[in-house]
Design an enzyme around this catalytic site. Structure first.
Site, PDB file in Angstrom:
ATOM      1  N   HIS A  18      14.528  -5.363 -11.581  1.00 22.18           N
ATOM      2  CA  HIS A  18      15.208  -4.130 -11.954  1.00 22.18           C
ATOM      3  C   HIS A  18      16.505  -3.980 -11.150  1.00 22.18           C
ATOM      4  O   HIS A  18      16.948  -4.930 -10.484  1.00 22.18           O
ATOM      5  CB  HIS A  18      14.293  -2.918 -11.796  1.00 22.18           C
ATOM      6  CG  HIS A  18      13.724  -2.740 -10.415  1.00 22.18           C
ATOM      7  ND1 HIS A  18      14.498  -2.546  -9.284  1.00 22.18           N
ATOM      8  CD2 HIS A  18      12.434  -2.718  -9.975  1.00 22.18           C
ATOM      9  CE1 HIS A  18      13.739  -2.408  -8.223  1.00 22.18           C
ATOM     10  NE2 HIS A  18      12.475  -2.520  -8.605  1.00 22.18           N
ATOM     11  N   HIS A  21      16.551  -4.974  -7.359  1.00 23.07           N
ATOM     12  CA  HIS A  21      16.570  -6.427  -7.142  1.00 23.07           C
ATOM     13  C   HIS A  21      17.963  -6.988  -7.420  1.00 23.07           C
ATOM     14  O   HIS A  21      18.453  -7.861  -6.693  1.00 23.07           O
ATOM     15  CB  HIS A  21      15.561  -7.118  -8.067  1.00 23.07           C
ATOM     16  CG  HIS A  21      14.153  -6.641  -7.922  1.00 23.07           C
ATOM     17  ND1 HIS A  21      13.452  -6.073  -8.966  1.00 23.07           N
ATOM     18  CD2 HIS A  21      13.317  -6.624  -6.858  1.00 23.07           C
ATOM     19  CE1 HIS A  21      12.236  -5.758  -8.557  1.00 23.07           C
ATOM     20  NE2 HIS A  21      12.125  -6.069  -7.271  1.00 23.07           N
ATOM     21  N   CYS A 126      -4.737   0.867   1.517  1.00 22.69           N
ATOM     22  CA  CYS A 126      -4.033   1.129   0.254  1.00 22.69           C
ATOM     23  C   CYS A 126      -3.796  -0.196  -0.456  1.00 22.69           C
ATOM     24  O   CYS A 126      -3.094  -1.068   0.079  1.00 22.69           O
ATOM     25  CB  CYS A 126      -2.702   1.840   0.515  1.00 22.69           C
ATOM     26  SG  CYS A 126      -1.700   2.034  -0.985  1.00 22.69           S
ATOM     27  N   CYS A 129      -0.016  -0.842  -1.241  1.00 23.02           N
ATOM     28  CA  CYS A 129       0.780  -1.325  -0.105  1.00 23.02           C
ATOM     29  C   CYS A 129       0.206  -2.605   0.494  1.00 23.02           C
ATOM     30  O   CYS A 129       0.880  -3.295   1.255  1.00 23.02           O
ATOM     31  CB  CYS A 129       0.851  -0.270   0.990  1.00 23.02           C
ATOM     32  SG  CYS A 129       1.672   1.258   0.510  1.00 23.02           S
ATOM     33  N   CYS A 143      -1.753   8.029   0.823  1.00 20.49           N
ATOM     34  CA  CYS A 143      -0.739   7.032   1.166  1.00 20.49           C
ATOM     35  C   CYS A 143       0.635   7.666   1.024  1.00 20.49           C
ATOM     36  O   CYS A 143       0.941   8.272  -0.019  1.00 20.49           O
ATOM     37  CB  CYS A 143      -0.855   5.820   0.232  1.00 20.49           C
ATOM     38  SG  CYS A 143       0.592   4.739   0.268  1.00 20.49           S
ATOM     39  N   HIS A 146       2.446   5.798  -2.193  1.00 17.53           N
ATOM     40  CA  HIS A 146       1.857   5.843  -3.530  1.00 17.53           C
ATOM     41  C   HIS A 146       1.192   7.179  -3.867  1.00 17.53           C
ATOM     42  O   HIS A 146       0.800   7.403  -5.016  1.00 17.53           O
ATOM     43  CB  HIS A 146       0.835   4.711  -3.686  1.00 17.53           C
ATOM     44  CG  HIS A 146       1.448   3.346  -3.665  1.00 17.53           C
ATOM     45  ND1 HIS A 146       1.632   2.624  -2.503  1.00 17.53           N
ATOM     46  CD2 HIS A 146       1.947   2.583  -4.667  1.00 17.53           C
ATOM     47  CE1 HIS A 146       2.190   1.468  -2.804  1.00 17.53           C
ATOM     48  NE2 HIS A 146       2.406   1.414  -4.092  1.00 17.53           N
ATOM     49  N   LYS A 296      14.208   8.905  -8.674  1.00 18.54           N
ATOM     50  CA  LYS A 296      13.672   7.575  -8.426  1.00 18.54           C
ATOM     51  C   LYS A 296      13.280   6.905  -9.737  1.00 18.54           C
ATOM     52  O   LYS A 296      12.742   7.548 -10.641  1.00 18.54           O
ATOM     53  CB  LYS A 296      12.446   7.670  -7.511  1.00 18.54           C
ATOM     54  CG  LYS A 296      12.021   6.335  -6.914  1.00 18.54           C
ATOM     55  CD  LYS A 296      10.970   6.535  -5.840  1.00 18.54           C
ATOM     56  CE  LYS A 296      10.597   5.198  -5.207  1.00 18.54           C
ATOM     57  NZ  LYS A 296       9.604   5.367  -4.127  1.00 18.54           N
ATOM     58  N   LYS A 299       8.590   3.797 -14.355  1.00 20.97           N
ATOM     59  CA  LYS A 299       8.214   3.387 -15.707  1.00 20.97           C
ATOM     60  C   LYS A 299       7.775   4.591 -16.532  1.00 20.97           C
ATOM     61  O   LYS A 299       8.065   4.683 -17.729  1.00 20.97           O
ATOM     62  CB  LYS A 299       7.072   2.369 -15.645  1.00 20.97           C
ATOM     63  CG  LYS A 299       7.481   0.992 -15.153  1.00 20.97           C
ATOM     64  CD  LYS A 299       6.287   0.051 -15.173  1.00 20.97           C
ATOM     65  CE  LYS A 299       6.649  -1.326 -14.664  1.00 20.97           C
ATOM     66  NZ  LYS A 299       5.485  -2.243 -14.648  1.00 20.97           N
TER      67      LYS A 299
END
Length: 655
Positions: A18, A21, A126, A129, A143, A146, A296, A299
């Protein structure tokens, strides 16, 4: 010969590539190209991280073996670099046989030195992670990344004595200011080390729970924890311990990472290196997040940006330029397709593209397309050359420190100055008045500076840079470039060389209408239904009128400054308040208590540039002293931070 080694993190194959990256890859590639232009031998490494719980679970969900799944996603990352115009020297995979051997060698070495021991541990694990959390690390029992409740697992495992190196690491970071850049992340790691005892690191997973990993050489009933495996790619790729590449490039290793993996790279990795008897890397360079419309990427929201869509729609040069120009080093940046197009039109089409078109067209009109011989220089020529020298030196200094946004802003001072110089010298008038000697000097000054611009832009947009140089009759040859000397070198462009008639590298693009939040960027150019006619009944309510008038002298009393948010946390006793630390370029940050908690999370604010009323009388709010006010713009539904249109130094005055 000086050398430079740059790495991206190896990308985890639990998702497709994405925007984040893409940016990391482009940043590493551009800095590698910059150092090559500076005459250094460079090595650029990227690749994929393929072991661990998440990969095993994702493969199972896809009905594939972990290796089949990893092969598929790794292939997508391998094709990412060429699509972005990036040329890494090596693409490594943690499933490569040589990497596996290196990991096992290092594990055995650290084990024999007594820094790995067997023990029992119970903790909150988690799976997202792939790590254990302590009670104090959890946020409301969840977490912190997440927002899910970890599973409590008690099991026997192997541990790395990371705590043994806490004092050494703190001293090393303190004594080497450029070890972690920018400074805010260096300070964050120092604060972490000073906040309490560093715990030992669990570095194994029992095969009864996970088989997809590298076996421990001293106990085949366990596989290696993914971070202890993945980080070692930076030396396994160089053929550690006896490879020539390792000897040449490890002393000049520069890592590029996003801020979410700061702790593994700034704490786990240096202590691992110390335990293995290796020198630490040269520097860790940390960038912020790419948000989409200040939100942020997710999806579920459908706002994940596809790098391929952007490149296919706007071209690789414009995409690379936008990302490197828009993100201030270390801070978050917000991506919108409209912002990309606005930057493309303003900087590339209007400024740079217009400069090339004008100069090339006039060279053909007045000198039959041949670079004219320069004559006597006037004061305005000397002033432009001096400005150009400063702009190029500013570019080089900032680019060498990964500050690409500042570097490009410095270079664009020259681009804008060249367009202004053409307007002021008026070549068309010189031609009309038959002042051909002066006309030749003016056009040569412009064309030689254009050559310098094109060379400096090669790290940023190599494809466009090479075409610009071809249009100037000077094909790009890396072996003949000495970028460090370019600011002061003059007269490289030879008189009599034929240039192109026109340049159309950066045509203007229509600004797309904002895409809905549920629509991914890159689809905004699709056909849109015609807007319905507005009726009187559908007209929006008129906004409230302005407040009571004030005198200009009253407005002048306000001291408005631009600053960067270094830290933000929730007020312990007030749900709507955040306690924010803002850098205004002063000796120490300002503490501001802001009523923003209902609209912004602390994580959203960190790294943002904001506008602050800096001369408010300090006052105590719910037990905390507030030394200013953060300005926002808002209506009934939306609150936006008030900020500068570009990147400014902290403390910049709003006037």
């Amino acid at each position: 010969m000086d050398r430079f080694f740059v790495t991206t993190p190896i990308f985890y194959v639990n998702a497709k590539p994405h925007l984040g990256h893409a940016f990391t890859t482009i940043l590493a590639d551009s800095v590698s190209r910059f150092h090559a232009l500076m005459g250094e031998e460079t090595y650029f490494l990227t690749g994929t991280d393929e072991h661990g719980d998440k990969i095993a679970k994702a493969a199972e969900a896809a009905g594939q073996s972990p290796k089949e799944y990893a092969d598929q996603i790794s292939g997508m990352f391998r094709s990412l670099a060429p699509m972005l115009g990036a040329k890494p020297n090596q693409f490594i995979r943690t499933t490569d046989a040589d990497h596996i051997k290196t990991v096992q060698k290092v594990l055995q070495k650290v084990y024999e030195a007594g820094d790995i021991y067997f023990g029992e541990y119970g903790g909150h694990y988690c799976f997202g992670c792939e790590r254990f959390y302590t009670e104090k690390e959890l946020v409301d029992g969840l977490c912190p990344d997440h927002k899910t409740k970890p599973e409590y697992i008690s099991e026997k495992n192997y541990f790395f004595r990371m705590s043994k190196y806490q004092g050494w690491l703190h001293d090393y970071i303190s004594e080497h200011p450029d070890f972690i850049r920018p400074a805010r992340y260096r300070n964050e790691v120092l604060s972490l080390l000073e906040s309490g005892a560093l715990e030992d690191l669990c570095i194994s997973r029992p095969k009864s729970r996970l088989t997809w990993g590298i076996e421990l050489p001293f106990d085949t009933n366990f596989v290696c924890y993914v971070w202890f495996d993945a980080l070692l790619n930076y030396v396994s790729a160089l053929n550690y311990p006896r490879g020539e590449r390792f000897k040449k490039f490890w002393p000049v290793a520069n890592h590029v990472v996003a801020k979410d993996i700061l702790k593994p790279h700034a704490v786990f990795w240096p202590t691992m290196l110390k335990a293995a008897g290796l020198q630490p890397y040269q520097s860790l360079n940390v960038h912020g997040y790419w948000l989409v419309r200040d939100t942020k990427m997710s999806k579920s929201l459908g706002n994940v940006v596809s790098p391929r869509n952007m490149v296919d729609t706007y071209g690789v040069s414009a995409f690379r330029y936008f990302l490197l120009r828009e993100m201030a080093f270390g801070s978050d940046a917000s991506f919108t397709e409209e912002a990309l197009v606005t930057r493309l039109n303003a900087d590339l089409a209007n400024d740079l593209g217009n400069l090339f078109n004008r100069a090339l067209s006039m060279t053909h009109k007045y000198f039959d397309g041949k670079v004219p011989a320069p004559g006597k220089e006037f004061q305005e020529d000397a002033e432009l050359k001096h400005l150009g020298l400063d702009a190029m030196q500013g570019f080089q200094t900032n680019f060498g420190e990964f500050r690409t946004a500042r570097a490009l802003e410095s270079l664009w001072e020259l681009v804008r100055a060249l367009n202004k110089y053409i307007d002021q010298t008026a070549p068309w008038t010189l031609y009309k008045n038959k002042q051909l000697d002066r006309l030749g000097t003016v056009l040569y000054v412009v064309l030689e500076h254009m050559r310098k611009l094109a060379v400096h832009l090669w790290p940023v947009m190599p494809e466009a840079s090479e075409k610009m140089l071809e249009q100037l009759g000077m094909p790009f040859d890396l072996s003949k470039v000495a970028l460090a000397k370019e600011p002061e070198v003059w007269g490289v462009l030879e008189s009599g060389v034929t240039v192109a008639e026109t340049s159309n590298l950066f045509p203007r693009v229509d600004v797309p209408e904002p895409a809905p939040v549920s629509q991914a960027p890159g689809k905004a150019a699709a056909a849109k239904p015609k807007a319905e006619k507005k009726t009187a009944s559908a007209a929006p309510a008129a906004p409230a009128g302005p407040a009571e008038n004030v005198e200009f002298a009253d407005f002048q009393k306000l001291d408005l400054r631009v600053g960067t948010v270094l830290e933000a946390k929730k007020h312990p006793d007030a749900d709507k308040l955040l306690v924010v630390q803002v850098s205004l370029g002063e000796d120490k940050p300002r503490q501001i208590v802001a009523g923003l908690a209902d609209r912004f999370s602390p994580e959203e604010l960190v790294g943002k540039q904001v506008v602050v009323v800096a001369n408010l009388t300090p006052r105590k709010l719910r037990g905390f002293v507030s030394q200013g006010m953060i300005l926002v713009a808002k209506d009934a539904e939306v609150t936006r931070l008030l900020t500068a249109g570009g990147t400014l130094d902290d403390g910049g005055k709003v006037a």
